[in-house]
Design a protein around this motif. Structure first.
Motif, mmCIF file in Angstrom:
data_model
loop_
_atom_site.group_PDB
_atom_site.id
_atom_site.type_symbol
_atom_site.label_atom_id
_atom_site.label_comp_id
_atom_site.label_asym_id
_atom_site.label_seq_id
_atom_site.Cartn_x
_atom_site.Cartn_y
_atom_site.Cartn_z
ATOM 1 N N ALA A 286 -38.030 -44.951 17.410
ATOM 2 C CA ALA A 286 -37.598 -45.568 18.671
ATOM 3 C C ALA A 286 -37.101 -44.498 19.654
ATOM 4 O O ALA A 286 -37.412 -44.544 20.852
ATOM 5 N N LEU A 287 -36.335 -43.541 19.141
ATOM 6 C CA LEU A 287 -35.830 -42.464 19.998
ATOM 7 C C LEU A 287 -36.960 -41.581 20.502
ATOM 8 O O LEU A 287 -36.982 -41.165 21.676
ATOM 9 N N LEU A 288 -37.911 -41.302 19.636
ATOM 10 C CA LEU A 288 -39.052 -40.482 20.047
ATOM 11 C C LEU A 288 -39.891 -41.200 21.099
ATOM 12 O O LEU A 288 -40.413 -40.571 22.033
ATOM 13 N N LEU A 289 -40.016 -42.511 20.968
ATOM 14 C CA LEU A 289 -40.756 -43.276 21.971
ATOM 15 C C LEU A 289 -40.037 -43.254 23.313
ATOM 16 O O LEU A 289 -40.666 -43.135 24.365
ATOM 17 N N THR A 290 -38.714 -43.345 23.262
ATOM 18 C CA THR A 290 -37.928 -43.249 24.498
ATOM 19 C C THR A 290 -38.089 -41.881 25.142
ATOM 20 O O THR A 290 -38.242 -41.766 26.367
ATOM 21 N N LEU A 291 -38.054 -40.848 24.302
ATOM 22 C CA LEU A 291 -38.250 -39.493 24.819
ATOM 23 C C LEU A 291 -39.621 -39.344 25.448
ATOM 24 O O LEU A 291 -39.763 -38.743 26.522
ATOM 25 N N ALA A 292 -40.644 -39.892 24.795
ATOM 26 C CA ALA A 292 -41.996 -39.804 25.345
ATOM 27 C C ALA A 292 -42.090 -40.533 26.688
ATOM 28 O O ALA A 292 -42.766 -40.063 27.615
ATOM 29 N N THR A 293 -41.382 -41.667 26.810
ATOM 30 C CA THR A 293 -41.376 -42.406 28.072
ATOM 31 C C THR A 293 -40.706 -41.599 29.176
ATOM 32 O O THR A 293 -41.215 -41.507 30.300
ATOM 33 N N VAL A 294 -39.565 -41.000 28.854
ATOM 34 C CA VAL A 294 -38.851 -40.167 29.831
ATOM 35 C C VAL A 294 -39.701 -38.970 30.237
ATOM 36 O O VAL A 294 -39.795 -38.620 31.421
ATOM 37 N N LEU A 295 -40.330 -38.337 29.257
ATOM 38 C CA LEU A 295 -41.160 -37.176 29.539
ATOM 39 C C LEU A 295 -42.351 -37.548 30.418
ATOM 40 O O LEU A 295 -42.706 -36.802 31.350
ATOM 41 N N ALA A 296 -42.956 -38.707 30.138
ATOM 42 C CA ALA A 296 -44.091 -39.152 30.949
ATOM 43 C C ALA A 296 -43.663 -39.400 32.391
ATOM 44 O O ALA A 296 -44.399 -39.068 33.335
ATOM 45 N N PHE A 297 -42.478 -39.981 32.569
ATOM 46 C CA PHE A 297 -41.990 -40.231 33.927
ATOM 47 C C PHE A 297 -41.684 -38.914 34.647
ATOM 48 O O PHE A 297 -41.963 -38.764 35.837
ATOM 49 N N ILE A 298 -41.120 -37.934 33.924
ATOM 50 C CA ILE A 298 -40.857 -36.627 34.529
ATOM 51 C C ILE A 298 -42.163 -35.966 34.957
ATOM 52 O O ILE A 298 -42.264 -35.390 36.052
ATOM 53 N N VAL A 299 -43.177 -36.030 34.088
ATOM 54 C CA VAL A 299 -44.482 -35.458 34.436
ATOM 55 C C VAL A 299 -45.048 -36.133 35.670
ATOM 56 O O VAL A 299 -45.585 -35.480 36.578
ATOM 57 N N CYS A 300 -44.904 -37.456 35.736
ATOM 58 C CA CYS A 300 -45.399 -38.202 36.886
ATOM 59 C C CYS A 300 -44.722 -37.749 38.175
ATOM 60 O O CYS A 300 -45.377 -37.522 39.199
ATOM 61 N N LEU A 301 -43.408 -37.593 38.130
ATOM 62 C CA LEU A 301 -42.672 -37.147 39.312
ATOM 63 C C LEU A 301 -43.040 -35.716 39.699
ATOM 64 O O LEU A 301 -43.153 -35.394 40.888
#
Length: 216
Positions: A149-164
């Protein structure tokens, strides 16, 4: 260097617009040589890049609202993030079209502290991502890598950072880096924009000497 536009046209421009727009003339001219056409292209590219970044940020907010709603199981976040995102994207789109189809005011000071080319933007984004991932890897506990669950959250945050990073750095840098080619293409395909350049060529004065209008 700043330029001024006189109130009345010259009797005849020294060179036609096609001469100054030609890729051949640009190829034999130093890349850092300044001209009226290059200042127009640079200002136009800077404005277009800024508004394009705004469009991307608005779209990112919409995407973030959908992703968070799915992750947290509450759809209240969709309108909370999507409505401002849509408003920002639409407003920036209007201004993007506006600056794309008009000659910019080159007399205004444009401050661009970001990368000015795609290569520079990719290097900058790569450094930020490398630093972020490296910092997390150093600080994460061994049990963190077992928590899906934590890794999925990290992946979501990382994807949003990449998008920005893409919409805020890579997109504006790409547009700014190709501003001269964009201006040449616009002048060749848009009669109204070409007429604006022709009028500017006929009325432009070099306030410091007898410099030519181009090259681009």
């Amino acid at each position: 260097m700043s330029y001024q536009t006189g109130p009345t046209p010259l009797s005849h421009p020294a060179r036609p617009l096609d001469y100054w727009l030609s890729a051949e003339l640009s190829a034999i001219t130093p890349a850092n040589a300044r001209s009226r056409l290059r200042e127009i292209a640079s200002a136009r590219g800077s404005y277009m890049g800024a508004w394009a970044a705004g469009i991307g940020i608005g779209a990112s907010l919409v995407l973030m609202g959908v992703v968070l709603a799915v992750r947290l199981g509450t759809f209240a976040l969709i309108p909370a993030l999507s409505l401002p995102g849509v408003a920002i994207a639409v407003l920036c789109c209007v201004f993007y079209v506006r600056v794309r189809d008009r000659l910019p005011q080159t007399g205004r000071a444009l401050v661009n502290r970001g990368p000015g080319s795609l290569r520079g933007a990719l290097s900058f984004v790569g450094f930020i991502l490398f630093a972020f991932i490296g910092l997390f890897a150093l600080m994460a506990k061994p049990s963190t890598w077992q928590d899906s669950a934590l890794l999925l959250t990290l992946a979501t945050v990382l994807a949003f950072i990449v998008c920005l990073l893409v919409v805020g750095i890579i997109v504006p840098a790409t547009i700014a880096g190709r501003s001269r080619e964009s201006l040449r293409r616009k002048a060749a395909t848009d009669p109204h924009f070409r007429a604006l350049l022709e009028q500017d060529l006929a009325t432009w004065r070099d306030p410091y000497g007898n410099a030519g209008y181009g090259p681009l």
